[in-house]
Scaffold this motif. Structure first.
Motif, PDB file in Angstrom:
ATOM      1  N   LYS A  77      27.325  40.052  46.913  1.00  0.00           N
ATOM      2  CA  LYS A  77      28.627  39.539  46.463  1.00  0.00           C
ATOM      3  C   LYS A  77      29.597  40.695  46.216  1.00  0.00           C
ATOM      4  O   LYS A  77      29.178  41.844  46.041  1.00  0.00           O
ATOM      5  CB  LYS A  77      28.441  38.770  45.157  1.00  0.00           C
ATOM      6  CG  LYS A  77      27.723  37.434  45.317  1.00  0.00           C
ATOM      7  CD  LYS A  77      27.792  36.656  44.001  1.00  0.00           C
ATOM      8  CE  LYS A  77      27.262  35.247  44.135  1.00  0.00           C
ATOM      9  NZ  LYS A  77      25.819  35.166  44.342  1.00  0.00           N
ATOM     10  N   ASN A 129      31.762  36.359  29.318  1.00  0.00           N
ATOM     11  CA  ASN A 129      32.815  36.039  30.303  1.00  0.00           C
ATOM     12  C   ASN A 129      33.994  35.316  29.632  1.00  0.00           C
ATOM     13  O   ASN A 129      35.151  35.667  29.834  1.00  0.00           O
ATOM     14  CB  ASN A 129      32.262  35.125  31.413  1.00  0.00           C
ATOM     15  CG  ASN A 129      31.149  35.781  32.221  1.00  0.00           C
ATOM     16  OD1 ASN A 129      30.797  36.927  31.986  1.00  0.00           O
ATOM     17  ND2 ASN A 129      30.598  35.048  33.194  1.00  0.00           N
ATOM     18  N   LYS A 182      25.928  43.847  29.455  1.00  0.00           N
ATOM     19  CA  LYS A 182      27.192  43.181  29.132  1.00  0.00           C
ATOM     20  C   LYS A 182      27.366  43.226  27.613  1.00  0.00           C
ATOM     21  O   LYS A 182      26.397  42.984  26.885  1.00  0.00           O
ATOM     22  CB  LYS A 182      27.130  41.701  29.555  1.00  0.00           C
ATOM     23  CG  LYS A 182      27.351  41.467  31.023  1.00  0.00           C
ATOM     24  CD  LYS A 182      27.148  40.007  31.375  1.00  0.00           C
ATOM     25  CE  LYS A 182      28.447  39.260  31.479  1.00  0.00           C
ATOM     26  NZ  LYS A 182      28.332  38.061  32.353  1.00  0.00           N
ATOM     27  N   SER A 201      35.529  37.864  43.796  1.00  0.00           N
ATOM     28  CA  SER A 201      36.254  36.762  44.438  1.00  0.00           C
ATOM     29  C   SER A 201      37.734  37.105  44.679  1.00  0.00           C
ATOM     30  O   SER A 201      38.326  36.680  45.669  1.00  0.00           O
ATOM     31  CB  SER A 201      36.189  35.534  43.523  1.00  0.00           C
ATOM     32  OG  SER A 201      36.568  35.888  42.195  1.00  0.00           O
ATOM     33  N   SER A 248      26.767  30.533  33.075  1.00  0.00           N
ATOM     34  CA  SER A 248      26.564  31.916  33.528  1.00  0.00           C
ATOM     35  C   SER A 248      25.088  32.279  33.388  1.00  0.00           C
ATOM     36  O   SER A 248      24.622  32.610  32.301  1.00  0.00           O
ATOM     37  CB  SER A 248      27.437  32.843  32.667  1.00  0.00           C
ATOM     38  OG  SER A 248      27.012  34.172  32.770  1.00  0.00           O
TER      39      SER A 248
HETATM   40  N1  FAQ Z   1      33.414  37.185  42.041  1.00  0.00           N
HETATM   41  O1  FAQ Z   1      25.906  34.889  35.487  1.00  0.00           O
HETATM   42  P1  FAQ Z   1      27.236  35.466  35.846  1.00  0.00           P
HETATM   43  C1  FAQ Z   1      38.286  45.644  40.283  1.00  0.00           C
HETATM   44  C2  FAQ Z   1      28.811  35.787  40.333  1.00  0.00           C
HETATM   45  S1  FAQ Z   1      36.623  45.604  40.126  1.00  0.00           S
HETATM   46  C3  FAQ Z   1      32.257  37.041  42.723  1.00  0.00           C
HETATM   47  O2  FAQ Z   1      28.309  35.365  34.830  1.00  0.00           O
HETATM   48  P2  FAQ Z   1      27.137  38.355  35.584  1.00  0.00           P
HETATM   49  C4  FAQ Z   1      38.935  46.995  40.468  1.00  0.00           C
HETATM   50  C5  FAQ Z   1      27.785  36.706  39.660  1.00  0.00           C
HETATM   51  O3  FAQ Z   1      27.645  37.913  40.376  1.00  0.00           O
HETATM   52  C6  FAQ Z   1      36.233  43.873  40.025  1.00  0.00           C
HETATM   53  N2  FAQ Z   1      31.101  36.684  42.126  1.00  0.00           N
HETATM   54  O4  FAQ Z   1      27.045  36.968  36.381  1.00  0.00           O
HETATM   55  C7  FAQ Z   1      40.019  46.888  41.450  1.00  0.00           C
HETATM   56  C8  FAQ Z   1      26.556  35.841  39.688  1.00  0.00           C
HETATM   57  O5  FAQ Z   1      25.963  35.839  40.980  1.00  0.00           O
HETATM   58  P3  FAQ Z   1      24.546  36.619  41.286  1.00  0.00           P
HETATM   59  C9  FAQ Z   1      34.775  43.705  39.947  1.00  0.00           C
HETATM   60  C10 FAQ Z   1      31.132  36.491  40.791  1.00  0.00           C
HETATM   61  O6  FAQ Z   1      26.747  39.435  36.493  1.00  0.00           O
HETATM   62  C11 FAQ Z   1      41.270  46.409  41.082  1.00  0.00           C
HETATM   63  C12 FAQ Z   1      27.108  34.452  39.505  1.00  0.00           C
HETATM   64  O7  FAQ Z   1      28.489  34.515  39.854  1.00  0.00           O
HETATM   65  N3  FAQ Z   1      34.289  44.031  38.626  1.00  0.00           N
HETATM   66  O8  FAQ Z   1      38.866  44.613  40.264  1.00  0.00           O
HETATM   67  C13 FAQ Z   1      32.298  36.629  40.033  1.00  0.00           C
HETATM   68  O9  FAQ Z   1      26.445  38.266  34.262  1.00  0.00           O
HETATM   69  C14 FAQ Z   1      42.283  46.333  42.026  1.00  0.00           C
HETATM   70  C15 FAQ Z   1      26.957  33.959  38.073  1.00  0.00           C
HETATM   71  O10 FAQ Z   1      27.772  34.756  37.185  1.00  0.00           O
HETATM   72  C16 FAQ Z   1      32.978  44.062  38.363  1.00  0.00           C
HETATM   73  O11 FAQ Z   1      32.155  43.848  39.231  1.00  0.00           O
HETATM   74  C17 FAQ Z   1      33.472  36.992  40.706  1.00  0.00           C
HETATM   75  N4  FAQ Z   1      34.645  37.136  40.077  1.00  0.00           N
HETATM   76  O12 FAQ Z   1      28.702  38.472  35.264  1.00  0.00           O
HETATM   77  C18 FAQ Z   1      39.794  47.330  42.751  1.00  0.00           C
HETATM   78  C19 FAQ Z   1      32.605  44.422  36.949  1.00  0.00           C
HETATM   79  N5  FAQ Z   1      31.990  36.356  38.740  1.00  0.00           N
HETATM   80  O13 FAQ Z   1      24.844  38.074  41.150  1.00  0.00           O
HETATM   81  C20 FAQ Z   1      40.829  47.258  43.688  1.00  0.00           C
HETATM   82  C21 FAQ Z   1      31.122  44.478  36.735  1.00  0.00           C
HETATM   83  C22 FAQ Z   1      30.687  36.040  38.705  1.00  0.00           C
HETATM   84  O14 FAQ Z   1      23.577  36.148  40.211  1.00  0.00           O
HETATM   85  C23 FAQ Z   1      42.076  46.770  43.328  1.00  0.00           C
HETATM   86  N6  FAQ Z   1      30.488  43.169  36.793  1.00  0.00           N
HETATM   87  N7  FAQ Z   1      30.172  36.115  39.938  1.00  0.00           N
HETATM   88  O15 FAQ Z   1      24.193  36.219  42.666  1.00  0.00           O
HETATM   89  C24 FAQ Z   1      30.437  42.323  35.727  1.00  0.00           C
HETATM   90  O16 FAQ Z   1      30.954  42.601  34.660  1.00  0.00           O
HETATM   91  C25 FAQ Z   1      29.672  41.046  35.896  1.00  0.00           C
HETATM   92  O17 FAQ Z   1      28.814  41.191  37.007  1.00  0.00           O
HETATM   93  C26 FAQ Z   1      30.573  39.787  36.081  1.00  0.00           C
HETATM   94  C27 FAQ Z   1      29.657  38.580  36.318  1.00  0.00           C
HETATM   95  C28 FAQ Z   1      31.358  39.540  34.820  1.00  0.00           C
HETATM   96  C29 FAQ Z   1      31.501  39.942  37.277  1.00  0.00           C
END
Ligand code: FAQ
Length: 337
Positions: free
Chosen positions: A128, A243, A239, A131, A227
């Motif tokens: 992934k 969320n 974390k 989104s 989640s």
């Molecule tokens: N999109 O159980 P949870 C940026 C998935 S960087 C896609 O809540 P978790 C910089 C999730 O992976 C943006 N998938 O999961 C920039 C899980 O699927 P899995 C990225 C999503 O991990 C700016 C399923 O849903 N930041 O923007 C999304 O506890 C401008 C169930 O969800 C990070 O990655 C989503 N939005 O919490 C660059 C921060 N949300 O893996 C260029 C680090 C959820 O079980 C230009 N990541 N899912 O198959 C995190 O903090 C966490 O992984 C979350 C999700 C909060 C994203």
């Protein structure tokens, strides 16, 4: 299976093989739990449960992919930026996002997963990425709104990750957050300038806000009740804030900024709740979110195809760098002999 499977042996039927814990493992697990409970840091050389390792590889590699794919919507505007100043700022920002991806891939590599494995997960469509990067950037105002709202949401999510229990991820996030903060301000400043312009420019900003607002709220992930990874992620200190709590903090912080900018956030249910001391907001379209996460958003196919092409086009650079490194190594060895 998806990237989190790399360090755990699979049975022939594809299911994970449960290993019976030895006495030594139980002691290691107890030491790990004690350190987590004391809010200590886990480093690459430390023992860690395989599920902790898998969760980190999943989250950090997804995060890295998001930074790299996230270069595309804004990169689309480098050649059309309205002035030399805006072009230079945008090039620097997009390059920063590439750098963030590289710090994060390096952090994930310390967990024993190679960059090739992670990239294979992305390019095959199994891994992934956020989104938010599957939506088009239709006008120049989208670039400002990405800085203000997308980077703003990213910072809200990433500041707590600076205190993540895994050392290399936490340290990478400190630098990422400093740069994201600059990204957010440049986006907001670009919009402030547009809002002092013509009626068409103001309408362009409002239109971009209308198209990105709900997508940014969904970026924080599904509601806490839906989640699956949150409870364990929080137990392990990966974390720190849920969320829904992060989403609420983002709404509360953004409402006054929208007022200063002079735009309306497209939610008739958005209002201050005196009792909760927070803003109430309307219903997020989770069907659309999951459709996008599962590959059916407006730009998923285009984004992935662009990434795969860029990777393939860069093969000669990787080959040349490796050939050069080998040459250097053999020269150094000859000199040392
Ligand atoms: N999109 O159980 P949870 C940026 C998935 S960087 C896609 O809540 P978790 C910089 C999730 O992976 C943006 N998938 O999961 C920039 C899980 O699927 P899995 C990225 C999503 O991990 C700016 C399923 O849903 N930041 O923007 C999304 O506890 C401008 C169930 O969800 C990070 O990655 C989503 N939005 O919490 C660059 C921060 N949300 O893996 C260029 C680090 C959820 O079980 C230009 N990541 N899912 O198959 C995190 O903090 C966490 O992984 C979350 C999700 C909060 C994203």
């Amino acid at each position: 299976m998806y990237t989190q499977s790399f360090n755990v042996p699979d049975a022939p039927d594809g299911k994970t093989v449960p290993l019976a814990p030895s006495k030594e493992d139980a002691a290691l697990q107890a030491a790990f739990d004690t350190r987590i409970d004391a809010d200590g840091r886990i480093e690459p050389q430390d023992w860690m449960p395989e599920a902790y390792r898998k969760t980190l590889v999943r989250q950090i590699s997804q995060h890295a992919h998001s930074e790299i794919v996230g270069m595309l919507p804004e990169g689309n505007w480098i050649s059309r930026a309205p002035s030399l100043k805006r072009k230079a700022i945008l090039i620097a920002k997009v390059q920063d996002e590439g750098g963030h991806g590289l710090y994060l891939y390096s952090a994930a590599e310390t967990l024993g997963t190679s960059r090739d494995q992670m990239l294979e997960g992305l390019h095959s469509g199994r891994a992934k990425y956020s989104s938010i990067f599957n939506y088009p950037t239709l006008t120049w105002a989208d670039v400002g709104v990405i800085g203000w709202l997308v980077d703003g949401a990213a910072i809200m999510n990433q500041i707590p990750l600076c205190r993540c229990s895994y050392g290399p991820y936490a340290r990478a996030m400190v630098r990422v957050c400093k740069e994201e903060s600059f990204h957010q301000r440049q986006g907001y400043e670009a919009l402030l300038v547009m809002m002092t312009g013509t009626e068409e420019q103001k309408a362009m900003v409002q239109d971009a806000v209308d198209r990105w607002w709900w997508k940014c709220l969904a970026m924080f992930g599904p509601p806490d009740a839906d989640s699956p990874n949150s409870a364990q992620g929080m137990r392990w200190g990966i974390k720190r804030v849920s969320n829904d709590d992060l989403r609420q903090k983002f709404v509360d912080a953004t409402v006054p900024q929208a007022k200063v900018l002079g735009v309306t956030l497209p939610d008739p249910d958005l209002k201050w709740n005196e009792e909760r001391q927070h803003h109430d907001y309307g219903r997020i379209d989770w069907n659309e979110f999951w459709e996008t996460v599962n590959g059916n958003g407006p730009c998923n196919k285009e984004r992935l195809a662009t990434r795969v092409k860029a990777h393939n086009d860069g093969q000669w650079v990787r080959d040349a760098a490796l050939a050069h490194a080998r040459k250097q190594q053999s020269r150094n060895m000859k000199e040392a002999a």
